[in-house]
Design a protein around this motif. Structure first.
Motif, PDB file in Angstrom:
ATOM      1  N   GLY A  44       0.794  -1.229   0.000  1.00 25.52           N
ATOM      2  CA  GLY A  44       0.000   0.000   0.000  1.00 25.52           C
ATOM      3  C   GLY A  44       0.823   1.274   0.000  1.00 25.52           C
ATOM      4  O   GLY A  44       0.290   2.381   0.109  1.00 25.52           O
ATOM      5  N   ALA A  45       2.131   1.139  -0.113  1.00 24.32           N
ATOM      6  CA  ALA A  45       3.000   2.327  -0.080  1.00 24.32           C
ATOM      7  C   ALA A  45       2.890   3.148  -1.364  1.00 24.32           C
ATOM      8  O   ALA A  45       3.204   4.333  -1.377  1.00 24.32           O
ATOM      9  N   GLY A  46       2.453   2.509  -2.445  1.00 27.34           N
ATOM     10  CA  GLY A  46       2.264   3.254  -3.694  1.00 27.34           C
ATOM     11  C   GLY A  46       3.084   2.765  -4.878  1.00 27.34           C
ATOM     12  O   GLY A  46       3.222   3.469  -5.875  1.00 27.34           O
ATOM     13  N   LYS A  47       3.574   1.539  -4.802  1.00 28.41           N
ATOM     14  CA  LYS A  47       4.419   1.003  -5.887  1.00 28.41           C
ATOM     15  C   LYS A  47       3.625   0.873  -7.194  1.00 28.41           C
ATOM     16  O   LYS A  47       4.101   1.262  -8.261  1.00 28.41           O
ATOM     17  N   THR A  48       2.422   0.326  -7.092  1.00 29.79           N
ATOM     18  CA  THR A  48       1.607   0.196  -8.302  1.00 29.79           C
ATOM     19  C   THR A  48       1.130   1.574  -8.763  1.00 29.79           C
ATOM     20  O   THR A  48       1.093   1.864  -9.962  1.00 29.79           O
ATOM     21  N   ASP A  62      -3.043   2.158 -21.641  1.00 32.31           N
ATOM     22  CA  ASP A  62      -3.758   1.061 -20.965  1.00 32.31           C
ATOM     23  C   ASP A  62      -3.885   1.319 -19.470  1.00 32.31           C
ATOM     24  O   ASP A  62      -3.094   2.031 -18.873  1.00 32.31           O
ATOM     25  N   ASP A  63      -4.893   0.661 -18.881  1.00 23.89           N
ATOM     26  CA  ASP A  63      -5.042   0.699 -17.438  1.00 23.89           C
ATOM     27  C   ASP A  63      -4.003  -0.256 -16.849  1.00 23.89           C
ATOM     28  O   ASP A  63      -3.923  -1.412 -17.253  1.00 23.89           O
ATOM     29  N   ILE A  64      -3.203   0.236 -15.935  1.00 26.85           N
ATOM     30  CA  ILE A  64      -2.159  -0.595 -15.331  1.00 26.85           C
ATOM     31  C   ILE A  64      -2.743  -1.305 -14.116  1.00 26.85           C
ATOM     32  O   ILE A  64      -3.265  -0.664 -13.204  1.00 26.85           O
ATOM     33  N   THR A  65      -2.659  -2.634 -14.116  1.00 22.60           N
ATOM     34  CA  THR A  65      -3.173  -3.388 -12.972  1.00 22.60           C
ATOM     35  C   THR A  65      -2.016  -4.125 -12.305  1.00 22.60           C
ATOM     36  O   THR A  65      -0.991  -4.385 -12.921  1.00 22.60           O
ATOM     37  N   SER A  66      -2.208  -4.452 -11.037  1.00 19.93           N
ATOM     38  CA  SER A  66      -1.137  -5.103 -10.298  1.00 19.93           C
ATOM     39  C   SER A  66      -0.920  -6.529 -10.781  1.00 19.93           C
ATOM     40  O   SER A  66      -1.849  -7.325 -10.817  1.00 19.93           O
ATOM     41  N   PRO A  67       0.310  -6.883 -11.174  1.00 21.00           N
ATOM     42  CA  PRO A  67       0.567  -8.236 -11.682  1.00 21.00           C
ATOM     43  C   PRO A  67       0.948  -9.226 -10.580  1.00 21.00           C
ATOM     44  O   PRO A  67       1.728 -10.136 -10.805  1.00 21.00           O
ATOM     45  N   PHE A  69      -0.429 -11.815  -9.189  1.00 15.19           N
ATOM     46  CA  PHE A  69      -0.641 -13.255  -9.366  1.00 15.19           C
ATOM     47  C   PHE A  69      -0.065 -13.812 -10.655  1.00 15.19           C
ATOM     48  O   PHE A  69       0.197 -15.001 -10.769  1.00 15.19           O
ATOM     49  N   ILE A  70       0.136 -12.923 -11.630  1.00 18.56           N
ATOM     50  CA  ILE A  70       0.643 -13.421 -12.909  1.00 18.56           C
ATOM     51  C   ILE A  70       2.097 -13.028 -13.143  1.00 18.56           C
ATOM     52  O   ILE A  70       2.651 -13.286 -14.199  1.00 18.56           O
ATOM     53  N   LEU A  71       2.688 -12.365 -12.159  1.00 18.43           N
ATOM     54  CA  LEU A  71       4.112 -11.965 -12.180  1.00 18.43           C
ATOM     55  C   LEU A  71       4.465 -10.816 -13.115  1.00 18.43           C
ATOM     56  O   LEU A  71       5.187  -9.914 -12.755  1.00 18.43           O
ATOM     57  N   VAL A  72       3.984 -10.852 -14.357  1.00 21.47           N
ATOM     58  CA  VAL A  72       4.376  -9.790 -15.286  1.00 21.47           C
ATOM     59  C   VAL A  72       3.234  -9.382 -16.220  1.00 21.47           C
ATOM     60  O   VAL A  72       2.459 -10.212 -16.677  1.00 21.47           O
ATOM     61  N   GLU A  73       3.134  -8.071 -16.430  1.00 23.33           N
ATOM     62  CA  GLU A  73       2.212  -7.501 -17.418  1.00 23.33           C
ATOM     63  C   GLU A  73       3.060  -6.754 -18.437  1.00 23.33           C
ATOM     64  O   GLU A  73       4.038  -6.110 -18.077  1.00 23.33           O
ATOM     65  N   GLU A  74       2.676  -6.865 -19.711  1.00 22.05           N
ATOM     66  CA  GLU A  74       3.448  -6.214 -20.769  1.00 22.05           C
ATOM     67  C   GLU A  74       2.624  -5.105 -21.428  1.00 22.05           C
ATOM     68  O   GLU A  74       1.437  -5.285 -21.694  1.00 22.05           O
ATOM     69  N   TYR A  75       3.270  -3.970 -21.686  1.00 19.94           N
ATOM     70  CA  TYR A  75       2.592  -2.836 -22.317  1.00 19.94           C
ATOM     71  C   TYR A  75       3.468  -2.258 -23.420  1.00 19.94           C
ATOM     72  O   TYR A  75       4.692  -2.317 -23.343  1.00 19.94           O
ATOM     73  N   GLU A  76       2.824  -1.653 -24.426  1.00 18.53           N
ATOM     74  CA  GLU A  76       3.561  -0.986 -25.503  1.00 18.53           C
ATOM     75  C   GLU A  76       3.508   0.518 -25.331  1.00 18.53           C
ATOM     76  O   GLU A  76       2.441   1.114 -25.348  1.00 18.53           O
ATOM     77  N   GLY A  77       4.672   1.142 -25.192  1.00 19.47           N
ATOM     78  CA  GLY A  77       4.752   2.600 -25.125  1.00 19.47           C
ATOM     79  C   GLY A  77       5.896   3.086 -25.976  1.00 19.47           C
ATOM     80  O   GLY A  77       6.307   2.394 -26.902  1.00 19.47           O
ATOM     81  N   ARG A  78       6.435   4.282 -25.676  1.00 21.84           N
ATOM     82  CA  ARG A  78       7.622   4.752 -26.395  1.00 21.84           C
ATOM     83  C   ARG A  78       8.710   3.694 -26.334  1.00 21.84           C
ATOM     84  O   ARG A  78       9.484   3.495 -27.247  1.00 21.84           O
ATOM     85  N   LEU A  79       8.785   3.022 -25.201  1.00 19.78           N
ATOM     86  CA  LEU A  79       9.579   1.798 -25.039  1.00 19.78           C
ATOM     87  C   LEU A  79       8.598   0.778 -24.463  1.00 19.78           C
ATOM     88  O   LEU A  79       7.651   1.155 -23.785  1.00 19.78           O
ATOM     89  N   PRO A  80       8.828  -0.530 -24.706  1.00 22.07           N
ATOM     90  CA  PRO A  80       7.941  -1.508 -24.070  1.00 22.07           C
ATOM     91  C   PRO A  80       8.113  -1.422 -22.552  1.00 22.07           C
ATOM     92  O   PRO A  80       9.196  -1.094 -22.068  1.00 22.07           O
TER      93      PRO A  80
END
Ligand SMILES: Nc1ncnc2c1ncn2[C@@H]1O[C@H](COP(=O)(O)OP(=O)(O)O)[C@@H](O)[C@H]1O
Ligand SMILES: [Mg+2]
Length: 160
Positions: A44-48, A62-67, A69-80
């Motif tokens: 709850g410190a604010g990492k996500t 995209d909406d960023i959700t906490s990973p 349980f699945i360890l990693v979420e991937e997103y496409e931006g200026r850099l992945p």
């Protein structure tokens, strides 16, 4: 680098959630090259929350959700962006099964929540971010840039 030795000059008070996100956006906007960001601080410190800002600064809609349980979420931006949460990792071996080293070698931004848990397998060069609760329920953020990419980033942020 000894854990917890953050320079006072890089300590900033964040008064509410919006300020945390805005600060993250400032970080994300200043990123121009491959970077590892290690996020630590209590639940709850604010990492996500700050990750959401960093993603926005990288141009990710995209909406960023906490990973958690699945360890990693991937997103496409200026850099992945590869967003990890290793809170539930008991053994660093688990990370090899998902090709953790490949993620680290890509030209991308890798954010790891609870990175202290897997410190032994992480490269030294990174932007270390520590978030702490203040007594009055706000947050204090400490940045410790290690290596050229992270140092350049913090210098860019200081100018803007
Ligand atoms: N600067 C701040 N002051 C007070 N509350 C904050 C601040 N930044 C974020 N928060 C709140 O703290 C919580 C952080 O949650 P989250 O980002 O999921 O934490 P973590 O990923 O570290 O477990 C959210 O409820 C958010 O609204
Ligand atoms: Mg989280």
């Amino acid at each position: 680098m000894t854990k917890g030795q953050f320079g006072m000059k890089n300590r900033i008070l964040l008064k509410n959630e919006d300020e945390t996100k805005l600060f993250g956006e400032k970080i994300g906007s200043a990123i121009t090259q491959k970077l590892l960001i290690c996020l630590n601080g209590d639940l709850g410190a604010g990492k996500t929350c700050i990750t959401k800002g960093i993603a926005k600064g990288l141009g990710i809609m995209d909406d960023i959700t906490s990973p958690t349980f699945i360890l990693v979420e991937e997103y496409e931006g200026r850099l992945p962006l590869y967003h990890f949460d290793v809170y539930r990792i008991d053994d660093t071996e688990e990370l090899y099964f998902i090709g953790f080293d490949d993620y680290l070698s890509k030209n991308a931004v890798v954010i790891i929540e609870w990175s202290d848990k897997i410190e032994s397998i992480l490269p030294k060069d990174r932007l270390e971010i520590r978030l702490d609760y203040t007594e009055d329920g706000m947050r204090e953020i400490c940045l410790n840039p290690v290596g050229e990419a992270a140092q350049t980033l913090v210098e860019t942020m200081a100018k803007n």
